[in-house]
Design an enzyme around this catalytic site. Structure first.
Site, PDB file in Angstrom:
ATOM      1  CG  HIS A 245      -1.755  -1.194   1.402  1.00  0.00           C
ATOM      2  ND1 HIS A 245      -2.383  -1.859   0.366  1.00  0.00           N
ATOM      3  CD2 HIS A 245      -2.048  -1.912   2.522  1.00  0.00           C
ATOM      4  CE1 HIS A 245      -3.016  -2.909   0.847  1.00  0.00           C
ATOM      5  NE2 HIS A 245      -2.832  -2.978   2.148  1.00  0.00           N
ATOM      6  CG  ASP A 317      -5.312  -4.476  -1.588  1.00  0.00           C
ATOM      7  OD1 ASP A 317      -5.577  -5.516  -0.964  1.00  0.00           O
ATOM      8  OD2 ASP A 317      -5.615  -3.336  -1.169  1.00  0.00           O
TER       9      ASP A 317
END
Length: 467
Positions: A245, A317
């Site tokens: 992230h 993701d």
């Protein structure tokens, strides 16, 4: 006689693109030859005018199975992977039960083996200290933890998958370092987040805008402080780490410095950071855009990090949730399940970015294929069109304008945040070890044909067990 020849295209190898034909024999790449070379071939695929690319190795995928199959399962995840040019997926441990020991890991491996169309691995959580070595021996290439506790919900970060105490984190790093596996960390400073969330919720702001602002507050302080700690502990332990992230300028700069200092760190950008993180996205799509808001300056830094190689890897993701689990977020965002489906379109979005001049073709291909394979134990096996590697191949038309719609979504959740977006590149075929799993708009792979993508020594040892 060669099994398959992919002819007439531009083959993109680690050395660069060239007009050549790709030869496949027994599921591996047998050669890359000039078009005029005459070799007896059982079957030929015409790739004239197309790019011939390595399949994507996606090391960050939420399959939701077992426990949350109402959102997604391994079969539907792998169908999307096939359509999106993803030939290897690494699942995540936030399942029910969470993947934290040899028994739960074996169950997940068995599930992949029964239904996956593409090759696979899985990233268990190393929260049971005495299980780490045993899970490593089973063929995993990485472990995964979250430095976060959910506020107002118990998913997507369930109990058993988190480590928050720094001493405990260092202890786990010390043990993982002895296995040689990489340690994926979702960075988060929980103490700071508790304070920041408390301020926002104390004002009664439980909206998508309030949530987005909280997670990006003070230029992303919750990410920056956590990543600084993780990098220092990686240096102290010698544990290879991978940071999920990436989304702030300070964090990217910190990783850049750590790499220069010799720390073994890789990091990833997920589909939402470059392609779905503007304030306009938050306002118009609300919970369907969250994950996170990335302010403009930080998004510019993300693109810089992608271009200069600081951000090594593009991982989706992929995080599907039902519409019902999202809709509550319009008025109670902290109760909504965060995350967005992404595996079906990420490779094409990256190729579209190449067409727009945002990223070179070499960087895009390395981020989706070469770097994840090399850094997660699959170098020479996956991630590159080189002789002897698995014939994981994508054929893409770089001059095909089309519009993403919910009607084409293969996810069980039935929606994509990119509904209505027009892009300029289209994946036409995907092959896993020389066998087509996606062709001309249809998923054609057979469930259960995916294999465990284990690292070198484990690959040989586990082959005899049918994995």
């Amino acid at each position: 006689m060669i099994d398959l020849r992919i002819a007439g295209g531009t083959v993109v190898t680690p050395s660069g693109p060239s007009a050549a034909d790709l030869l496949i024999q027994g599921g591996v790449i047998a050669g890359i030859v000039a078009p005029e070379v005459d070799i007896p071939t059982a079957r030929t695929i015409d790739a004239t005018g197309r790019l011939v690319l390595p399949g994507m190795v996606d090391v960050h995928v939420h399959t939701r199975e077992p426990g949350y199959e109402h959102k997604e399962d391994i079969l539907t995840t792998s169908q999307q992977a096939a359509a999106g040019g993803v030939t290897t997926i690494f699942g995540m441990p936030n399942l029910k039960p969470p993947t934290v020991d040899r028994a739960t890991l074996q169950d997940v491996f068995d599930r992949y083996a029964r239904t996956s169309l593409v090759d696979f691995n899985h990233n268990p959580a190393p929260t049971k200290f005495d299980e780490i070595d045993g899970m490593a021996a089973m063929g995993v290439n990485a472990f995964k933890i979250y430095m976060v506790v959910d506020t107002g919900r118990d998913y997507p970060h369930p109990s058993g998958t988190g480590i928050h105490d720094h001493g405990h984190l260092l202890q786990i790093m010390d043990r993982i370092a002895t296995t040689g596996k990489r340690f994926i960390i979702h960075p988060h400073d929980q103490a700071l987040m508790d304070y920041i969330e408390g301020e926002v919720l104390g004002r009664g702001d439980n909206t998508p805008e309030g949530y987005a602002s909280a997670y990006a507050a003070r230029e992303g302080v919750i990410w920056d402080t956590a990543i600084d700690v993780v990098l220092r502990l990686a240096e102290a332990s010698g544990c290879p780490i991978h940071i999920a992230h990436m989304q702030t300028r300070r964090s990217i700069d910190a990783v850049r410095r750590a790499k220069a200092a010799g720390i073994d760190v890789t990091c990833e950008v997920n589909h939402w950071a470059p392609f779905l993180s503007t304030w306009e996205d938050v306002q118009t799509l609300g919970p369907y855009a969250l994950s996170y808001w990335v302010p403009d300056d930080n998004r510019a830094a993300v693109w810089e990090g992608m271009r200069d190689g600081t951000i090594d890897i593009a991982s989706s993701d992929h995080a599907p949730h039902t519409r019902e689990e999202k809709e509550i977020g319009w008025t109670e965002m902290w109760s909504a399940h965060t995350g967005t489906p992404g595996i079906q379109y990420y490779y094409e979005l990256m190729l579209d970015a190449v067409n727009r001049g945002e990223l070179s073709l070499a960087r895009a291909v390395d981020m989706v294929a070469g770097s994840p394979a090399a850094n997660f134990g699959l170098g020479g096996i996956k991630g590159g069109l080189v002789c002897g590697a698995d014939a994981d191949v994508v054929i893409a038309d770089m001059d095909h304008e089309w519009t993403i719609t919910n009607d084409d979504v293969l996810s069980r959740c039935g929606w994509t945040p990119y509904d209505g977006r027009t892009i300029s590149a289209r994946i036409e075929r995907t092959l896993v070890r020389g066998t087509e799993v996606y062709a001309d708009g249809d998923v054609v792979g057979e469930p259960g044909t995916g294999r465990l993508a284990a690292a070198g020594a484990n690959r040989t040892a586990l082959a005899g067990k049918g994995l």
